[in-house]
Design an enzyme around this catalytic site. Structure first.
Site, PDB file in Angstrom:
ATOM      1  N   GLY A 139       0.885  -1.273   0.097  1.00 45.93           N
ATOM      2  CA  GLY A 139       0.048   0.163  -0.072  1.00 45.93           C
ATOM      3  C   GLY A 139       0.882   1.089   0.323  1.00 45.93           C
ATOM      4  O   GLY A 139       1.127   1.935  -0.926  1.00 45.93           O
ATOM      5  N   ARG A 140       1.351   1.492   1.379  1.00 46.87           N
ATOM      6  CA  ARG A 140       2.332   2.673   1.400  1.00 46.87           C
ATOM      7  C   ARG A 140       3.268   2.891   0.358  1.00 46.87           C
ATOM      8  O   ARG A 140       3.580   4.047  -0.239  1.00 46.87           O
ATOM      9  CB  ARG A 140       2.785   2.797   2.780  1.00 46.87           C
ATOM     10  CG  ARG A 140       3.554   3.792   3.363  1.00 46.87           C
ATOM     11  CD  ARG A 140       4.302   3.502   4.447  1.00 46.87           C
ATOM     12  NE  ARG A 140       3.741   2.933   5.466  1.00 46.87           N
ATOM     13  CZ  ARG A 140       3.047   3.612   6.471  1.00 46.87           C
ATOM     14  NH1 ARG A 140       2.854   4.644   6.508  1.00 46.87           N
ATOM     15  NH2 ARG A 140       2.429   2.548   7.359  1.00 46.87           N
ATOM     16  N   CYS A 150      -9.269  22.248  17.355  1.00 44.16           N
ATOM     17  CA  CYS A 150      -9.422  22.351  18.819  1.00 44.16           C
ATOM     18  C   CYS A 150      -8.793  21.311  19.522  1.00 44.16           C
ATOM     19  O   CYS A 150      -9.635  20.815  20.331  1.00 44.16           O
ATOM     20  CB  CYS A 150     -10.610  23.015  19.419  1.00 44.16           C
ATOM     21  SG  CYS A 150     -11.248  24.273  18.280  1.00 44.16           S
ATOM     22  N   GLU A 151      -7.711  20.979  19.396  1.00 45.14           N
ATOM     23  CA  GLU A 151      -6.860  19.809  20.153  1.00 45.14           C
ATOM     24  C   GLU A 151      -5.463  20.275  20.057  1.00 45.14           C
ATOM     25  O   GLU A 151      -4.946  20.680  19.206  1.00 45.14           O
ATOM     26  CB  GLU A 151      -7.224  18.497  19.259  1.00 45.14           C
ATOM     27  CG  GLU A 151      -8.436  18.153  19.081  1.00 45.14           C
ATOM     28  CD  GLU A 151      -8.793  16.604  19.691  1.00 45.14           C
ATOM     29  OE1 GLU A 151      -7.855  16.237  20.609  1.00 45.14           O
ATOM     30  OE2 GLU A 151      -9.956  16.352  19.526  1.00 45.14           O
ATOM     31  N   TYR A 202      -2.312   6.862   3.563  1.00 44.08           N
ATOM     32  CA  TYR A 202      -2.722   7.083   4.688  1.00 44.08           C
ATOM     33  C   TYR A 202      -3.136   8.324   5.023  1.00 44.08           C
ATOM     34  O   TYR A 202      -2.984   8.926   6.457  1.00 44.08           O
ATOM     35  CB  TYR A 202      -2.125   6.293   5.708  1.00 44.08           C
ATOM     36  CG  TYR A 202      -2.137   4.898   5.467  1.00 44.08           C
ATOM     37  CD1 TYR A 202      -3.200   4.028   5.493  1.00 44.08           C
ATOM     38  CD2 TYR A 202      -0.544   4.290   5.157  1.00 44.08           C
ATOM     39  CE1 TYR A 202      -2.981   2.587   5.134  1.00 44.08           C
ATOM     40  CE2 TYR A 202      -0.481   2.822   4.900  1.00 44.08           C
ATOM     41  CZ  TYR A 202      -1.691   2.205   4.848  1.00 44.08           C
ATOM     42  OH  TYR A 202      -1.391   0.686   4.528  1.00 44.08           O
TER      43      TYR A 202
HETATM   44  N1  LLP Z   1      -2.242  -6.092   3.819  1.00 44.35           N
HETATM   45  C1  LLP Z   1      -2.940  -5.924   4.961  1.00 44.35           C
HETATM   46  C2  LLP Z   1      -3.617  -6.917   5.314  1.00 44.35           C
HETATM   47  C3  LLP Z   1      -2.571  -4.898   5.773  1.00 44.35           C
HETATM   48  O1  LLP Z   1      -3.332  -4.695   6.774  1.00 44.35           O
HETATM   49  C4  LLP Z   1      -1.828  -3.649   5.236  1.00 44.35           C
HETATM   50  C5  LLP Z   1      -1.997  -2.399   6.081  1.00 44.35           C
HETATM   51  C6  LLP Z   1      -1.231  -3.841   4.060  1.00 44.35           C
HETATM   52  C7  LLP Z   1      -1.647  -5.071   3.227  1.00 44.35           C
HETATM   53  C8  LLP Z   1      -0.641  -2.750   3.243  1.00 44.35           C
HETATM   54  O2  LLP Z   1       0.565  -2.160   4.293  1.00 44.35           O
HETATM   55  P1  LLP Z   1       1.323  -1.209   3.764  1.00 44.35           P
HETATM   56  O3  LLP Z   1       2.169  -1.675   2.549  1.00 44.35           O
HETATM   57  O4  LLP Z   1       0.673   0.078   3.381  1.00 44.35           O
HETATM   58  O5  LLP Z   1       2.420  -1.057   4.729  1.00 44.35           O
HETATM   59  N2  LLP Z   1      -2.383   3.907   8.845  1.00 44.35           N
HETATM   60  C9  LLP Z   1      -1.411   3.513   9.195  1.00 44.35           C
HETATM   61  C10 LLP Z   1      -0.950   2.059   8.454  1.00 44.35           C
HETATM   62  C11 LLP Z   1      -1.860   1.150   8.709  1.00 44.35           C
HETATM   63  C12 LLP Z   1      -1.539  -0.195   7.957  1.00 44.35           C
HETATM   64  C13 LLP Z   1      -2.615  -1.061   7.865  1.00 44.35           C
HETATM   65  N3  LLP Z   1      -2.592  -2.449   7.264  1.00 44.35           N
HETATM   66  C14 LLP Z   1      -0.085   4.761   8.832  1.00 44.35           C
HETATM   67  O6  LLP Z   1      -0.569   5.700   8.493  1.00 44.35           O
HETATM   68  O7  LLP Z   1       1.007   4.492   8.921  1.00 44.35           O
END
Ligand code: LLP
Length: 422
Positions: A280-281, A350-351, A378
């Site tokens: 994802g990221r 306001c936090e 994200y």
């Molecule tokens: N697969 C599963 C089952 C996941 O739970 C996640 C992310 C991904 C793939 C993708 O992971 P990535 O490649 O993006 O690391 N909101 C947080 C990140 C939460 C990730 C949740 N799961 C942040 O802003 O750092």
């Protein structure tokens, strides 16, 4: 770290000046680079090709990182599959032209309607996270007279060494099935008439910069895969999840995709199973930034505050994880009206937790534009309407063209679903 480059008229994304984006679409505004998104996807392709795995792998973009339709559509055109975690994300992927047979469905709690919608769409695989979910899925598949393709998401009990809120692979986490209990559960799944056992899945956490924990997880997964094959349950695919980290700090480089994946893919080379990844990221994070304008400069005895028009509701990561995002001035010239140069960059919410950056060295003037980097993942996906703040616009830059891919919300839309008492 950033899709922006310096020019005499300030920072640009591809051929477009960020000041021109602000003039046309206002601030706060998320700005993405099509070229950077495309390059990030190509990096995965190349890393897989380098290990001879191009033909037997599928990169399923984790939609949760950024679910804008234009971004999903772009990845679909590049041949991506998708990792979804809700019926809502399923609907988005299909609306964006993604193929159902390239979707994997993750998540620790899936509602019956979500299971049904995904079965009807004909997705590639359900990543099942509990014994109950197996039974629910078998039942829903029976009602539709189909067989549900499944993987078990196993929890390998490895420490991903990342922020505790985004670490998922330890025994204590709510995620997945204890890897030691998975063998028996696979046997049960194989005996259920409306399930088709297809694969195995594992995701240990996010923003991982060291591949060692992921490699350790793969070792544990492979032991189980071989044990299952010996017991007459051969698997077609191994899903190694997402999690590769990106560079957030200029002075803290992150590994290249090829280097991060090398030890993981080396363990999978020469095997017969197909490989699925769920990044994802690393596909979107550094392809996007948040453009914001300084509204007020306020100097106190202890701290100086630059109040900008973006806030924690737009970019929650600093408030939620104490996450660091680079912040730079968009303008090239020295337009300072204040001599102080260490600022708390805060929003109007306001936090006290509403900050975007602490103690940043910048020469600032009211009215000037700032770019908050590494905000493609994200960022907008976790934005809210807290303080009745309309969510930001989103713009995709493609060469010399800018496309509005989500218009700014209107305040009246924010309470359009509410009603007064009779
Ligand atoms: N697969 C599963 C089952 C996941 O739970 C996640 C992310 C991904 C793939 C993708 O992971 P990535 O490649 O993006 O690391 N909101 C947080 C990140 C939460 C990730 C949740 N799961 C942040 O802003 O750092």
């Amino acid at each position: 770290m950033t899709p922006a480059t310096s020019h005499p008229d300030g920072l640009h994304v591809e051929g477009i000046a960020l000041s021109a984006v602000a003039a046309r679409f206002g601030t706060p505004c998320y700005v993405y680079s099509r070229a950077a998104l495309t390059a990030a996807f190509a990096a995965y392709r190349d890393a897989l090709a380098a290990q001879g795995m191009a033909g037997r792998s599928l990169v399923c973009y984790a939609v949760k990182a950024n679910s804008n339709l234009a971004i999903l559509n772009l990845f679909a055109r590049l041949g991506a599959g998708f990792d979804i975690v809700s019926g809502g994300e399923l609907a988005r992927v299909l609306a964006a032209g993604g193929r159902a047979d390239k979707i994997v469905f993750s998540g620790v709690g899936k509602a019956r309607e979500e299971l049904r919608a995904a079965l009807q769409a004909g997705i590639h695989c359900f990543n099942v996270e509990s014994a109950s979910e197996l039974l629910h899925l078998n039942e829903e598949a029976r009602k539709l007279d189909v067989r549900a393709p499944i993987s078990l998401r196993v929890n390998p009990d490895v420490d991903a060494k990342t922020h505790p809120y985004i670490s998922t692979g330890l025994k204590s986490a709510k995620f997945g099935i204890d890897i030691n209990a998975a063998f028996d559960l696979y046997r049960q799944a194989a005996a259920l008439p409306h399930l088709a056992v297809k694969g195995i899945d594992c995701h240990i956490g996010s923003q991982l910069l060291d591949p060692a924990p992921a490699a350790e997880a793969v070792d544990k997964v492979l032991q189980l895969v071989d044990r299952l094959a010996a017991a007459g349950i051969p698997l077609e695919h191994i899903d190694i999840g997402g999690g590769m980290g990106i560079q957030y700090r200029a002075d803290e480089p992150a590994p290249a995709v090829t280097d991060y994946l090398a030890p993981v893919l080396a363990r999978l080379a020469g095997r017969r199973e197909r490989i699925i990844l769920e990044p994802g990221r690393s596909l979107v994070g550094n392809a996007g930034l948040l453009l914001t304008r300084v509204m007020v400069l306020k100097s106190g005895e202890e701290k100086n505050f630059a109040v900008v028009d973006a806030a924690m509701n737009d970019l929650m990561r600093p408030a939620l994880y104490d996450a660091y995002h680079e912040i730079k001035k968009v303008g090239a010239g020295d337009t300072a009206t204040q001599s102080v140069n260490r600022w708390e960059i805060v929003g109007p919410v306001c936090e006290s937790g509403d900050f975007l950056g602490h103690d940043r060295e910048l020469v600032l003037a009211e009215g000037e534009l700032l770019a908050i980097f590494s905000a493609g993942a994200y960022g907008m996906a976790m934005a809210s309407n807290y303080n009745t703040r309309p969510r930001a616009a989103e713009v995709m830059v493609d060469g010399d063209t800018m496309h509005l891919i989500r218009r700014r919300e209107d305040v009246t839309e924010l309470f359009a679903l509410e009603s007064l008492l009779p």
